[in-house]
Scaffold this active site. Structure first.
Site, PDB file in Angstrom:
ATOM      1  N   HIS A  88      57.898 157.767  98.113  1.00 17.59           N
ATOM      2  CA  HIS A  88      57.892 159.035  97.522  1.00 17.59           C
ATOM      3  C   HIS A  88      57.761 159.993  98.534  1.00 17.59           C
ATOM      4  O   HIS A  88      57.757 161.347  98.223  1.00 17.59           O
ATOM      5  CB  HIS A  88      56.753 159.201  96.331  1.00 17.59           C
ATOM      6  CG  HIS A  88      56.780 158.294  95.150  1.00 17.59           C
ATOM      7  ND1 HIS A  88      57.978 158.074  94.318  1.00 17.59           N
ATOM      8  CD2 HIS A  88      56.148 157.340  94.604  1.00 17.59           C
ATOM      9  CE1 HIS A  88      57.821 157.557  93.444  1.00 17.59           C
ATOM     10  NE2 HIS A  88      56.619 156.700  93.618  1.00 17.59           N
TER      11      HIS A  88
HETATM   12  N1  V1S Z   1      50.971 156.780  86.540  1.00 16.82           N
HETATM   13  C1  V1S Z   1      50.019 157.080  87.029  1.00 16.82           C
HETATM   14  C2  V1S Z   1      49.480 157.455  88.104  1.00 16.82           C
HETATM   15  N2  V1S Z   1      47.909 157.003  88.119  1.00 16.82           N
HETATM   16  C3  V1S Z   1      47.484 157.761  89.305  1.00 16.82           C
HETATM   17  C4  V1S Z   1      46.044 157.836  89.517  1.00 16.82           C
HETATM   18  C5  V1S Z   1      45.162 157.331  88.625  1.00 16.82           C
HETATM   19  C6  V1S Z   1      43.665 157.246  89.099  1.00 16.82           C
HETATM   20  C7  V1S Z   1      43.249 157.908  90.527  1.00 16.82           C
HETATM   21  F1  V1S Z   1      42.148 157.687  90.701  1.00 16.82           F
HETATM   22  C8  V1S Z   1      44.417 158.220  91.185  1.00 16.82           C
HETATM   23  C9  V1S Z   1      45.664 158.427  90.845  1.00 16.82           C
HETATM   24  N3  V1S Z   1      48.501 158.782  89.642  1.00 16.82           N
HETATM   25  C10 V1S Z   1      49.464 158.448  88.977  1.00 16.82           C
HETATM   26  C11 V1S Z   1      50.778 159.045  89.108  1.00 16.82           C
HETATM   27  C12 V1S Z   1      51.353 158.658  90.838  1.00 16.82           C
HETATM   28  C13 V1S Z   1      51.975 157.341  90.556  1.00 16.82           C
HETATM   29  C14 V1S Z   1      52.677 156.898  92.197  1.00 16.82           C
HETATM   30  C15 V1S Z   1      53.440 155.403  91.989  1.00 16.82           C
HETATM   31  C16 V1S Z   1      53.623 155.230  93.574  1.00 16.82           C
HETATM   32  C17 V1S Z   1      54.692 154.143  93.754  1.00 16.82           C
HETATM   33  O1  V1S Z   1      53.919 152.821  93.038  1.00 16.82           O
HETATM   34  O2  V1S Z   1      55.773 154.505  93.342  1.00 16.82           O
HETATM   35  C18 V1S Z   1      54.754 153.632  95.177  1.00 16.82           C
HETATM   36  C19 V1S Z   1      53.665 153.311  95.941  1.00 16.82           C
HETATM   37  N4  V1S Z   1      50.700 160.443  89.524  1.00 16.82           N
HETATM   38  C20 V1S Z   1      50.905 161.339  88.240  1.00 16.82           C
HETATM   39  O3  V1S Z   1      51.224 161.010  87.259  1.00 16.82           O
HETATM   40  C21 V1S Z   1      50.643 162.795  88.706  1.00 16.82           C
HETATM   41  C22 V1S Z   1      49.484 163.712  87.841  1.00 16.82           C
HETATM   42  C23 V1S Z   1      50.894 163.815  87.604  1.00 16.82           C
HETATM   43  C24 V1S Z   1      48.795 162.783  86.736  1.00 16.82           C
HETATM   44  C25 V1S Z   1      47.525 161.734  87.356  1.00 16.82           C
HETATM   45  N5  V1S Z   1      46.787 162.473  87.938  1.00 16.82           N
HETATM   46  C26 V1S Z   1      45.742 161.880  88.618  1.00 16.82           C
HETATM   47  C27 V1S Z   1      47.360 163.364  89.318  1.00 16.82           C
HETATM   48  C28 V1S Z   1      48.557 164.283  88.710  1.00 16.82           C
HETATM   49 ZN    ZN Z   2      55.754 152.505  91.788  1.00 17.87          ZN
END
Ligand code: V1S
Ligand code: ZN
Ligand code: CA
Length: 393
Positions: free
Chosen positions: A146
Protein backbone atom coordinates in the site's frame (compact mmCIF):
# COMPACT_ATOMS: atom_id res chain seq x y z
CA UNK A 1 16.27 -33.78 13.26
CA UNK A 2 14.82 -32.92 9.88
CA UNK A 3 17.20 -31.92 7.12
CA UNK A 4 16.17 -31.37 3.51
CA UNK A 5 18.96 -31.39 0.94
CA UNK A 6 19.38 -28.82 -1.81
CA UNK A 7 17.59 -29.41 -5.10
CA UNK A 8 20.07 -29.99 -7.94
CA UNK A 9 20.51 -27.16 -10.42
CA UNK A 10 17.73 -25.09 -8.88
CA UNK A 11 18.46 -22.31 -6.43
CA UNK A 12 16.06 -20.95 -3.85
CA UNK A 13 17.25 -18.14 -1.59
CA UNK A 14 15.77 -16.94 1.70
CA UNK A 15 16.29 -13.27 2.55
CA UNK A 16 15.61 -12.64 6.18
CA UNK A 17 16.66 -10.06 8.73
CA UNK A 18 15.83 -11.34 12.25
CA UNK A 19 16.04 -7.80 13.67
CA UNK A 20 12.70 -6.98 12.00
CA UNK A 21 10.72 -9.10 14.40
CA UNK A 22 11.67 -7.02 17.44
CA UNK A 23 9.51 -4.13 16.26
CA UNK A 24 6.03 -3.48 17.60
CA UNK A 25 3.30 -1.42 15.98
CA UNK A 26 1.46 -1.26 19.33
CA UNK A 27 -0.59 -3.53 21.58
CA UNK A 28 -3.87 -3.45 19.65
CA UNK A 29 -2.39 -3.15 16.16
CA UNK A 30 -3.04 -6.26 14.02
CA UNK A 31 0.39 -6.22 12.31
CA UNK A 32 2.70 -8.43 14.36
CA UNK A 33 6.28 -8.58 13.05
CA UNK A 34 6.96 -11.64 15.27
CA UNK A 35 4.92 -13.72 12.79
CA UNK A 36 8.24 -13.67 10.86
CA UNK A 37 9.95 -15.43 13.79
CA UNK A 38 7.19 -18.05 13.79
CA UNK A 39 7.62 -18.58 10.06
CA UNK A 40 11.37 -18.94 10.29
CA UNK A 41 11.13 -21.38 13.21
CA UNK A 42 8.63 -23.54 11.33
CA UNK A 43 10.83 -23.47 8.20
CA UNK A 44 13.77 -24.58 10.35
CA UNK A 45 11.72 -27.22 12.21
CA UNK A 46 11.30 -29.00 8.88
CA UNK A 47 14.98 -28.49 7.98
CA UNK A 48 14.12 -26.45 4.89
CA UNK A 49 16.95 -24.04 5.66
CA UNK A 50 19.40 -26.71 4.43
CA UNK A 51 17.77 -26.63 1.00
CA UNK A 52 18.20 -22.89 0.41
CA UNK A 53 20.82 -20.16 0.27
CA UNK A 54 20.21 -18.15 3.42
CA UNK A 55 21.00 -14.43 3.42
CA UNK A 56 20.98 -11.89 6.22
CA UNK A 57 20.55 -8.77 4.07
CA UNK A 58 21.61 -5.33 5.20
CA UNK A 59 19.09 -2.51 5.54
CA UNK A 60 18.32 -0.50 2.42
CA UNK A 61 20.14 2.83 2.17
CA UNK A 62 18.53 6.24 1.77
CA UNK A 63 19.49 6.20 -1.93
CA UNK A 64 17.93 2.76 -2.42
CA UNK A 65 14.68 3.82 -0.73
CA UNK A 66 14.48 6.96 -2.86
CA UNK A 67 14.61 5.03 -6.15
CA UNK A 68 10.82 5.09 -5.61
CA UNK A 69 9.98 7.35 -2.65
CA UNK A 70 10.59 11.10 -2.50
CA UNK A 71 13.57 12.39 -0.51
CA UNK A 72 11.20 14.56 1.56
CA UNK A 73 9.19 11.58 2.68
CA UNK A 74 12.16 9.31 3.48
CA UNK A 75 13.93 12.19 5.26
CA UNK A 76 10.88 12.63 7.46
CA UNK A 77 10.61 8.88 8.14
CA UNK A 78 14.27 8.80 9.13
CA UNK A 79 14.08 11.71 11.55
CA UNK A 80 10.56 11.83 13.01
CA UNK A 81 10.34 11.12 16.75
CA UNK A 82 8.37 8.07 17.86
CA UNK A 83 4.92 8.81 19.20
CA UNK A 84 4.24 7.99 22.83
CA UNK A 85 1.98 4.97 23.27
CA UNK A 86 -0.88 4.59 23.96
CA UNK A 87 -1.92 7.13 21.34
CA UNK A 88 -2.76 10.47 22.88
CA UNK A 89 -5.83 11.33 20.82
CA UNK A 90 -6.40 14.62 22.61
CA UNK A 91 -2.96 15.93 21.73
CA UNK A 92 -2.16 14.93 18.17
CA UNK A 93 1.30 15.92 17.03
CA UNK A 94 0.80 18.95 14.76
CA UNK A 95 3.94 18.16 12.75
CA UNK A 96 2.63 14.89 11.40
CA UNK A 97 2.31 14.47 7.67
CA UNK A 98 2.56 11.82 4.96
CA UNK A 99 -0.37 9.95 6.60
CA UNK A 100 1.88 9.00 9.51
CA UNK A 101 0.98 8.75 13.16
CA UNK A 102 -2.65 7.59 12.93
CA UNK A 103 -3.79 4.18 14.09
CA UNK A 104 -3.00 2.41 10.78
CA UNK A 105 0.55 3.77 10.39
CA UNK A 106 1.74 4.63 13.90
CA UNK A 107 5.17 6.10 14.63
CA UNK A 108 6.72 3.35 16.71
CA UNK A 109 10.23 3.05 18.12
CA UNK A 110 12.72 1.95 15.44
CA UNK A 111 10.28 2.56 12.57
CA UNK A 112 12.97 3.62 10.12
CA UNK A 113 15.09 0.56 10.87
CA UNK A 114 12.08 -1.69 10.37
CA UNK A 115 11.25 -0.07 6.99
CA UNK A 116 14.79 -0.09 5.69
CA UNK A 117 15.30 -3.74 6.73
CA UNK A 118 12.10 -4.78 4.93
CA UNK A 119 13.19 -2.85 1.83
CA UNK A 120 16.76 -4.17 2.09
CA UNK A 121 15.65 -7.81 2.14
CA UNK A 122 13.35 -7.43 -0.87
CA UNK A 123 16.00 -5.56 -2.82
CA UNK A 124 18.57 -8.26 -1.99
CA UNK A 125 16.09 -10.85 -3.31
CA UNK A 126 15.72 -8.87 -6.56
CA UNK A 127 19.49 -8.64 -6.99
CA UNK A 128 19.85 -12.41 -6.65
CA UNK A 129 17.23 -12.83 -9.40
CA UNK A 130 18.98 -10.25 -11.61
CA UNK A 131 22.38 -11.92 -11.39
CA UNK A 132 20.74 -15.35 -11.83
CA UNK A 133 22.08 -16.71 -8.55
CA UNK A 134 18.50 -17.57 -7.58
CA UNK A 135 15.59 -19.04 -9.50
CA UNK A 136 13.25 -18.18 -6.63
CA UNK A 137 14.09 -15.60 -3.96
CA UNK A 138 11.94 -15.39 -0.82
CA UNK A 139 11.46 -12.21 1.24
CA UNK A 140 8.71 -12.81 3.81
CA UNK A 141 9.50 -9.48 5.54
CA UNK A 142 8.38 -7.56 2.46
CA UNK A 143 5.16 -7.32 0.47
CA UNK A 144 4.10 -3.92 1.83
CA UNK A 145 1.96 -3.09 -1.18
CA UNK A 146 0.00 0.00 0.00
CA UNK A 147 2.92 2.43 0.49
CA UNK A 148 2.89 5.35 -1.98
CA UNK A 149 5.67 7.50 -3.38
CA UNK A 150 5.10 10.18 -0.72
CA UNK A 151 2.73 8.58 1.73
CA UNK A 152 2.32 5.72 4.18
CA UNK A 153 -0.89 3.70 3.97
CA UNK A 154 -2.46 0.59 5.52
CA UNK A 155 0.45 -0.57 7.77
CA UNK A 156 2.91 0.08 4.87
CA UNK A 157 5.53 2.85 4.96
CA UNK A 158 8.09 1.77 2.36
CA UNK A 159 7.01 -0.05 -0.78
CA UNK A 160 9.69 -2.75 -0.88
CA UNK A 161 7.89 -4.42 -3.82
CA UNK A 162 8.14 -1.36 -6.07
CA UNK A 163 11.81 -0.95 -5.13
CA UNK A 164 12.47 -4.62 -5.94
CA UNK A 165 10.58 -4.43 -9.26
CA UNK A 166 12.58 -1.33 -10.26
CA UNK A 167 15.71 -3.43 -9.68
CA UNK A 168 14.26 -6.32 -11.77
CA UNK A 169 13.53 -3.87 -14.61
CA UNK A 170 17.26 -3.15 -14.97
CA UNK A 171 17.69 -6.64 -16.40
CA UNK A 172 14.22 -7.91 -17.34
CA UNK A 173 12.14 -6.42 -20.15
CA UNK A 174 8.77 -7.23 -18.57
CA UNK A 175 7.82 -7.99 -14.96
CA UNK A 176 4.51 -9.49 -13.89
CA UNK A 177 3.25 -8.51 -10.43
CA UNK A 178 0.68 -10.85 -8.82
CA UNK A 179 -0.97 -10.06 -5.47
CA UNK A 180 -2.96 -12.66 -3.49
CA UNK A 181 -3.25 -10.58 -0.31
CA UNK A 182 -6.96 -10.06 0.57
CA UNK A 183 -6.43 -6.30 0.05
CA UNK A 184 -6.01 -4.44 -3.24
CA UNK A 185 -2.34 -3.93 -4.19
CA UNK A 186 -2.96 -0.23 -4.84
CA UNK A 187 0.55 1.13 -4.19
CA UNK A 188 2.25 -1.21 -6.67
CA UNK A 189 -0.51 -0.71 -9.26
CA UNK A 190 -0.25 3.08 -9.00
CA UNK A 191 3.56 3.09 -9.25
CA UNK A 192 3.50 1.37 -12.64
CA UNK A 193 0.33 2.80 -14.22
CA UNK A 194 2.29 4.57 -16.94
CA UNK A 195 4.56 1.76 -18.13
CA UNK A 196 3.91 -1.28 -20.30
CA UNK A 197 6.91 -3.07 -18.78
CA UNK A 198 5.01 -4.04 -15.62
CA UNK A 199 1.60 -5.68 -15.54
CA UNK A 200 -0.11 -5.81 -12.15
CA UNK A 201 -2.78 -8.34 -11.18
CA UNK A 202 -4.46 -8.13 -7.76
CA UNK A 203 -7.05 -10.53 -6.34
CA UNK A 204 -8.88 -8.95 -3.40
CA UNK A 205 -12.07 -8.43 -1.47
CA UNK A 206 -13.81 -5.42 -2.98
CA UNK A 207 -16.49 -3.48 -1.11
CA UNK A 208 -15.60 0.17 -1.68
CA UNK A 209 -17.46 1.84 1.21
CA UNK A 210 -16.51 -0.78 3.73
CA UNK A 211 -13.30 -2.65 3.01
CA UNK A 212 -9.79 -1.14 2.89
CA UNK A 213 -8.48 0.47 0.67
CA UNK A 214 -11.69 0.69 -1.39
CA UNK A 215 -10.01 0.66 -4.83
CA UNK A 216 -9.55 -2.15 -7.36
CA UNK A 217 -12.84 -2.42 -9.27
CA UNK A 218 -12.92 -4.79 -12.26
CA UNK A 219 -13.13 -1.83 -14.65
CA UNK A 220 -10.18 0.06 -13.13
CA UNK A 221 -7.37 -0.79 -15.54
CA UNK A 222 -5.37 2.43 -15.47
CA UNK A 223 -5.70 5.68 -17.47
CA UNK A 224 -6.96 4.66 -20.90
CA UNK A 225 -5.64 7.49 -23.06
CA UNK A 226 -3.86 6.64 -26.31
CA UNK A 227 -0.60 8.22 -25.17
CA UNK A 228 -0.27 6.05 -22.06
CA UNK A 229 1.78 2.92 -22.82
CA UNK A 230 0.65 1.52 -19.45
CA UNK A 231 -3.05 1.57 -20.35
CA UNK A 232 -4.72 -1.85 -19.78
CA UNK A 233 -1.73 -3.13 -17.80
CA UNK A 234 -3.53 -3.09 -14.44
CA UNK A 235 -5.81 -6.06 -13.80
CA UNK A 236 -8.18 -6.22 -10.86
CA UNK A 237 -10.07 -9.25 -9.60
CA UNK A 238 -12.67 -8.00 -7.08
CA UNK A 239 -14.16 -10.74 -4.90
CA UNK A 240 -16.74 -11.18 -2.16
CA UNK A 241 -16.60 -12.83 1.26
CA UNK A 242 -16.11 -16.55 1.65
CA UNK A 243 -14.36 -17.52 -1.59
CA UNK A 244 -13.20 -21.15 -1.53
CA UNK A 245 -9.99 -22.86 -2.67
CA UNK A 246 -11.74 -24.40 -5.67
CA UNK A 247 -13.09 -21.08 -6.99
CA UNK A 248 -9.92 -19.14 -6.21
CA UNK A 249 -7.59 -21.67 -7.86
CA UNK A 250 -9.80 -21.78 -10.95
CA UNK A 251 -9.85 -17.97 -11.25
CA UNK A 252 -6.12 -17.69 -10.54
CA UNK A 253 -5.08 -20.28 -13.10
CA UNK A 254 -7.54 -19.11 -15.76
CA UNK A 255 -6.43 -15.49 -15.45
CA UNK A 256 -2.70 -15.96 -14.91
CA UNK A 257 -2.37 -18.41 -17.82
CA UNK A 258 -3.92 -15.83 -20.18
CA UNK A 259 -1.83 -13.02 -18.74
CA UNK A 260 1.41 -14.97 -19.13
CA UNK A 261 0.57 -16.02 -22.69
CA UNK A 262 -0.08 -12.42 -23.69
CA UNK A 263 2.42 -10.43 -21.61
CA UNK A 264 5.32 -12.95 -21.64
CA UNK A 265 6.96 -11.79 -18.40
CA UNK A 266 10.68 -12.37 -17.87
CA UNK A 267 10.29 -12.22 -14.09
CA UNK A 268 7.43 -12.55 -11.59
CA UNK A 269 6.94 -10.67 -8.33
CA UNK A 270 4.41 -12.59 -6.23
CA UNK A 271 2.94 -10.96 -3.12
CA UNK A 272 1.77 -13.82 -0.87
CA UNK A 273 -0.28 -11.89 1.73
CA UNK A 274 -1.70 -14.53 4.08
CA UNK A 275 -4.74 -12.50 5.15
CA UNK A 276 -6.66 -14.23 2.35
CA UNK A 277 -6.67 -17.40 4.50
CA UNK A 278 -9.74 -18.58 6.39
CA UNK A 279 -9.79 -17.40 9.99
CA UNK A 280 -7.74 -14.26 9.38
CA UNK A 281 -8.41 -11.44 11.85
CA UNK A 282 -8.97 -8.88 9.04
CA UNK A 283 -9.63 -11.03 5.94
CA UNK A 284 -12.96 -12.53 4.88
CA UNK A 285 -12.07 -15.41 2.57
CA UNK A 286 -12.25 -19.19 3.16
CA UNK A 287 -8.90 -20.21 1.66
CA UNK A 288 -6.89 -23.03 3.16
CA UNK A 289 -3.12 -23.18 3.19
CA UNK A 290 -3.42 -25.66 0.28
CA UNK A 291 -5.45 -23.27 -1.89
CA UNK A 292 -3.22 -20.30 -1.15
CA UNK A 293 -0.18 -22.48 -1.82
CA UNK A 294 -1.66 -23.80 -5.09
CA UNK A 295 -1.28 -20.27 -6.52
CA UNK A 296 2.39 -20.26 -5.57
CA UNK A 297 2.88 -23.73 -7.07
CA UNK A 298 1.19 -22.64 -10.30
CA UNK A 299 3.60 -19.70 -10.59
CA UNK A 300 6.62 -21.86 -9.82
CA UNK A 301 5.63 -24.28 -12.59
CA UNK A 302 5.69 -21.46 -15.15
CA UNK A 303 9.48 -21.70 -14.84
CA UNK A 304 9.98 -17.92 -14.77
CA UNK A 305 12.39 -16.38 -12.21
CA UNK A 306 10.36 -15.24 -9.23
CA UNK A 307 10.46 -13.27 -6.00
CA UNK A 308 8.01 -14.33 -3.29
CA UNK A 309 7.09 -11.54 -0.85
CA UNK A 310 5.08 -11.65 2.36
CA UNK A 311 2.41 -9.03 3.04
CA UNK A 312 -0.69 -9.08 5.22
CA UNK A 313 -1.61 -11.92 7.55
CA UNK A 314 -3.13 -11.32 10.98
CA UNK A 315 -3.58 -14.72 12.58
CA UNK A 316 0.13 -15.33 13.19
CA UNK A 317 0.16 -19.14 13.52
CA UNK A 318 -1.67 -19.48 10.18
CA UNK A 319 0.64 -16.97 8.51
CA UNK A 320 3.59 -19.10 9.61
CA UNK A 321 1.92 -22.25 8.29
CA UNK A 322 1.20 -20.72 4.89
CA UNK A 323 4.63 -19.21 4.40
CA UNK A 324 6.43 -22.34 5.63
CA UNK A 325 4.32 -24.48 3.26
CA UNK A 326 5.05 -22.07 0.41
CA UNK A 327 8.76 -22.19 1.22
CA UNK A 328 8.41 -25.99 0.84
CA UNK A 329 6.73 -25.45 -2.54
CA UNK A 330 9.63 -23.25 -3.65
CA UNK A 331 12.15 -26.01 -2.86
CA UNK A 332 9.84 -28.67 -4.36
CA UNK A 333 9.29 -30.52 -1.06
CA UNK A 334 5.67 -29.78 -0.13
CA UNK A 335 4.52 -33.26 -1.16
CA UNK A 336 7.29 -34.89 0.88
CA UNK A 337 7.09 -33.12 4.22
CA UNK A 338 4.59 -34.47 6.76
CA UNK A 339 1.67 -32.26 7.82
CA UNK A 340 2.47 -33.41 11.35
CA UNK A 341 4.76 -30.67 12.67
CA UNK A 342 8.03 -32.14 14.04
CA UNK A 343 7.93 -32.76 17.79
CA UNK A 344 10.07 -30.89 20.31
CA UNK A 345 10.09 -27.70 18.27
CA UNK A 346 9.39 -24.36 19.89
CA UNK A 347 6.64 -23.75 17.38
CA UNK A 348 4.71 -26.88 18.29
CA UNK A 349 5.24 -26.42 22.01
CA UNK A 350 4.09 -22.84 21.84
CA UNK A 351 0.80 -23.38 20.01
CA UNK A 352 0.08 -26.97 20.95
CA UNK A 353 -1.04 -27.34 17.34
CA UNK A 354 0.34 -30.26 15.46
CA UNK A 355 -0.59 -29.86 11.79
CA UNK A 356 0.86 -27.72 9.02
CA UNK A 357 -2.36 -28.11 7.00
CA UNK A 358 -5.37 -27.78 9.29
CA UNK A 359 -8.94 -28.19 8.01
CA UNK A 360 -11.24 -25.21 7.76
CA UNK A 361 -13.21 -26.42 10.80
CA UNK A 362 -10.00 -26.47 12.84
CA UNK A 363 -9.32 -22.88 11.82
CA UNK A 364 -12.78 -21.41 11.98
CA UNK A 365 -15.27 -23.66 13.62
CA UNK A 366 -17.72 -22.64 10.93
CA UNK A 367 -16.67 -21.34 7.48
CA UNK A 368 -17.95 -17.95 6.28
CA UNK A 369 -20.87 -17.87 3.87
CA UNK A 370 -19.60 -17.87 0.30
CA UNK A 371 -20.98 -14.84 -1.54
CA UNK A 372 -19.18 -15.48 -4.86
CA UNK A 373 -21.58 -16.76 -7.51
CA UNK A 374 -20.32 -18.77 -10.51
CA UNK A 375 -21.82 -16.07 -12.78
CA UNK A 376 -19.75 -13.34 -11.08
CA UNK A 377 -16.54 -15.34 -11.54
CA UNK A 378 -17.38 -15.96 -15.22
CA UNK A 379 -17.93 -12.22 -15.72
CA UNK A 380 -14.53 -11.47 -14.23
CA UNK A 381 -12.77 -13.92 -16.56
CA UNK A 382 -14.72 -12.48 -19.51
CA UNK A 383 -13.67 -8.91 -18.67
CA UNK A 384 -10.01 -9.86 -18.22
CA UNK A 385 -9.95 -11.73 -21.57
CA UNK A 386 -11.41 -8.67 -23.32
CA UNK A 387 -8.95 -6.37 -21.57
CA UNK A 388 -5.98 -8.49 -22.63
CA UNK A 389 -6.93 -7.96 -26.29
CA UNK A 390 -5.72 -4.37 -25.89
CA UNK A 391 -2.29 -5.56 -24.78
CA UNK A 392 0.11 -5.69 -27.70
CA UNK A 393 1.91 -8.94 -28.27
N1 V1S B 1 -9.58 -3.93 8.13
C1 V1S B 1 -8.94 -3.31 8.83
C2 V1S B 1 -8.14 -2.49 9.63
N2 V1S B 1 -7.91 -2.67 10.97
C3 V1S B 1 -7.09 -1.64 11.31
C4 V1S B 1 -6.56 -1.40 12.64
C5 V1S B 1 -7.11 -2.06 13.74
C6 V1S B 1 -6.57 -1.85 14.99
C7 V1S B 1 -5.51 -0.97 15.15
F1 V1S B 1 -4.99 -0.75 16.35
C8 V1S B 1 -4.96 -0.31 14.06
C9 V1S B 1 -5.49 -0.53 12.81
N3 V1S B 1 -6.82 -0.89 10.22
C10 V1S B 1 -7.45 -1.41 9.18
C11 V1S B 1 -7.40 -0.91 7.77
C12 V1S B 1 -6.04 -1.12 7.12
C13 V1S B 1 -5.79 -2.52 6.62
C14 V1S B 1 -4.38 -2.62 6.04
C15 V1S B 1 -4.05 -3.97 5.41
C16 V1S B 1 -2.59 -4.07 5.04
C17 V1S B 1 -2.21 -5.23 4.12
O1 V1S B 1 -2.57 -6.47 4.69
O2 V1S B 1 -2.88 -5.18 2.87
C18 V1S B 1 -0.70 -5.24 3.78
C19 V1S B 1 0.22 -5.37 4.92
N4 V1S B 1 -7.66 0.51 7.80
C20 V1S B 1 -8.89 1.01 7.62
O3 V1S B 1 -9.86 0.31 7.40
C21 V1S B 1 -9.01 2.52 7.76
C22 V1S B 1 -9.72 3.08 8.81
C23 V1S B 1 -10.19 3.29 7.47
C24 V1S B 1 -10.62 2.27 9.71
C25 V1S B 1 -9.81 1.69 10.90
N5 V1S B 1 -9.18 2.77 11.67
C26 V1S B 1 -8.44 2.18 12.80
C27 V1S B 1 -8.31 3.60 10.82
C28 V1S B 1 -9.09 4.17 9.61
ZN1 ZN C 1 -3.81 -7.33 3.34
CA1 CA D 1 -4.55 -8.56 -3.46
Amino acid sequence: EYRITKPQGYNVSFHYNPAMEKHHFGQTHPMKPWRLTLTKSLVNAYGMNYAMDNYHPRAATFDELTTFHTKDYIDFLATVAPQPTPLDVDNPNPDLKFNLGGSDCPLFEGLYNYCSMSGGASLDAARKICNKQSDIAIAWGGGLHHAKKTEASGFCYVNDIVIAILQLLRVHARVLYIDIDVHHGDGVEEAFLSTDRVMTVSFHKYDPQVFFPGTGALEDNGPKNELNPGAHHAINVPLNDGITDEQYEWLFQTIISQVVAKFRPEAIALQCGADSLAGDRLGKFNLLVEGHGACVEYCKKLGIPMIMFGGGGYTPRNVARAWAYETAIAIGQHKNIPSEIPEHTSWRDRFRQTTLLPSIEEILGEPRTNKNTPKKLQDIVQHVSEQLRFVEQ
